[in-house]
Scaffold this motif. Structure first.
Motif, short mmCIF file in Angstrom:
data_model
loop_
_atom_site.label_atom_id
_atom_site.label_comp_id
_atom_site.label_asym_id
_atom_site.label_seq_id
_atom_site.Cartn_x
_atom_site.Cartn_y
_atom_site.Cartn_z
N ASP A 79 0.92 -1.29 -0.05
CA ASP A 79 0.03 -0.18 0.04
C ASP A 79 0.74 1.40 -0.12
O ASP A 79 1.59 1.54 1.18
CB ASP A 79 -0.77 0.25 1.19
CG ASP A 79 -2.06 1.22 1.33
OD1 ASP A 79 -1.58 2.17 0.30
OD2 ASP A 79 -2.87 1.24 2.13
N TYR A 82 -2.70 4.40 -0.90
CA TYR A 82 -4.03 4.29 -1.26
C TYR A 82 -4.95 5.20 -0.65
O TYR A 82 -5.07 5.21 0.73
CB TYR A 82 -4.47 2.87 -1.55
CG TYR A 82 -3.80 2.06 -2.48
CD1 TYR A 82 -3.33 2.62 -3.62
CD2 TYR A 82 -3.54 0.67 -2.39
CE1 TYR A 82 -2.82 1.88 -4.73
CE2 TYR A 82 -2.81 -0.03 -3.03
CZ TYR A 82 -2.45 0.53 -4.62
OH TYR A 82 -1.80 -0.18 -5.29
N ARG A 87 -8.23 1.21 -0.96
CA ARG A 87 -7.73 -0.03 -0.15
C ARG A 87 -8.97 -0.92 0.34
O ARG A 87 -8.62 -2.12 0.37
CB ARG A 87 -7.06 0.66 1.17
CG ARG A 87 -6.46 -0.53 2.00
CD ARG A 87 -5.74 0.18 3.12
NE ARG A 87 -5.31 -0.87 4.26
CZ ARG A 87 -4.17 -1.01 4.34
NH1 ARG A 87 -3.20 -0.41 4.10
NH2 ARG A 87 -3.84 -2.15 5.46
#
Length: 277
Positions: A79, A82, A87
């Motif tokens: 990640d 995001y 997400r």
């Protein structure tokens, strides 16, 4: 729970049955032709949340169950920053598709925002390093990325038209910064239109770029160039339906006797046909 169980089995079945010729056979063909997977490999399948990496995860999952050369897979998701809704969609998709993936955090989007220059190029390099590092830390010797057939031929044409060189993606390559690590591209022969068809057939909605930088900028140079190349190939296909296949095959059929100059991959030295004329 029963509905989700049935759904992921339908998704798996579609790859093996309905899309056997266009997706599964091309996936297996690339794995075999380019010798991408060996016995006892531990491969980190890198999931971005887009259609390509999600399909790759399912193909690798299926192959790991039935491969003649046993290997293991781990699914990782970086990640890079995001938005919450992106997400959430990503997490819902991996649950729906029965993929047990580990999500780890990174601040790549924030770094790219302040660095200047080409955001896509910088982001790709930083993502690659973060994925190698994570994969190595969990005992993997390879990472698998979701680049496909269209990425290969588009990169070739972009390099020729904008960088004055003939260059594209390799099916696999050794990492220069992480010793013992290798990158593989098992979707190398799978066309984007077949991936889109598979996603639509299963009514799946995936992340696009999900990068807040490109979402806010409609004039991103890297994206506009690739879009231009996509349109060029689409136009050429109107009069030559095999044009994309011919571009791809040309990469496997380079006649070096007709090339006036080339760069040595190890030393970087430029050679001329005059050396042996």
């Amino acid at each position: 729970m029963k509905r989700e169980l049935e759904k992921y089995r339908e998704i798996e079945r579609s790859i093996i049955k309905k899309y056997r010729k266009t997706i599964w056979n091309n996936f297996i063909g690339a794995v075999k032709e380019y010798e991408l997977i060996k016995k006892a490999d531990c491969i980190a399948v890198c999931i971005s949340g887009g259609k390509d990496s999600m399909l790759l995860a399912k193909c690798m999952q299926e192959l790991s169950r039935h491969s003649e050369a046993p290997f293991s897979v781990k699914y990782i998701i970086m990640d890079p920053g995001y938005a919450d809704e992106n997400r959430h969609l990503l997490k819902e998709n991996i649950k729906l598709m029965n993929i047990d993936a580990e999500i780890f955090e990174s601040d790549i989007f924030d770094v790219v925002d302040t660095a200047g220059g080409s955001p896509c190029y910088l982001c790709a390099r930083m993502r690659r390093g973060a994925l190698y590092s994570k994969a190595k830390s969990i005992g993997c010797n390879k990472i698998a990325l979701g680049h496909h057939f269209d990425d290969v031929i588009e990169t070739l044409l972009m390099s020729m038209m904008y960088s004055s060189e003939i260059k594209t993606m390799l099916p696999k390559l050794h990492s220069t910064n992480f010793e013992g690590m290798e990158l593989i591209r098992p979707l190398y022969k799978v066309k984007e239109r077949d991936i889109i068809s598979w996603a639509n057939y299963n009514d799946l909605k995936f992340l696009q770029c999900a990068c807040h930088f490109t979402e806010e900028s409609s004039h991103n140079e890297d994206l506009s160039k690739r879009k231009e190349i996509k349109e060029l190939i689409k136009t050429l296909r109107k009069t030559n339906r095999d044009v994309d296949d011919n571009i791809f095959r040309s990469l496997h059929n380079v006649n070096m006797a007709t090339i006036p100059a080339w760069r040595d991959s190890d030393s970087g030295q430029i050679h001329s046909f005059l050396e042996k004329y």
